[in-house]
Scaffold this motif. Sequence first.
Motif: not given
Length: 190
Positions: A10, A13, A17, A95, A133, A135, A183, A185
């Motif tokens: 994770c 990503f 981001q 995020c 994002l 996670s 994930l 988005v």
Amino acid sequence: MENLQATGWCRLFITRQVKPGDLCIDATAGNGCDTELLCRLTGETGQVLAFDIQREALERTEKRLAEAGLGHQARLILDGHEHMGKYAESEKVSCIVFNFGYLPGGNHGLATRAPTSLAAVKAGLELLKIGGLMSLCIYSGGDTGYEERDALLTFLKNLDSRKYLVIRCEYYNRRKDPPMPVLIVKIHVG
């Protein structure tokens, strides 16, 4: 390639981001690992909101951030992650990070539960900006882990594909219910 655990996968990503100046949320502060990462990525101009219902978790996070010289960049909040909407505006968060389960090294009897976890994910989806994002590291097992995993996966499978992209990964050859990285988005506002 390095041997990636669910949290490490994770973080690949998350690091792509989050940019300096972003607002981010660590929905499950725990020992502060993700809070520290988010603080480093958001920089001096960003902010991280870190939630936990256990004072011990926030104390561990506070200590970790102080040792890293990042204590001023995070707001530590002793409240359930399902209440994150009281602390951030809709569509402003870059995020949001979740690690479901219990505090590592803490009381295993205190763990995230399906009702509050679902409410928190729903609240977080409202807070994410377009392109934001979320996670999730979903740990199953224990007394409530399977119930929580199944409830989260059922909810995520039914999210509107015009608004959210959901990517679920599995460690296919590991036994005993390995953690599952997911994930989300936000791609469109309805």
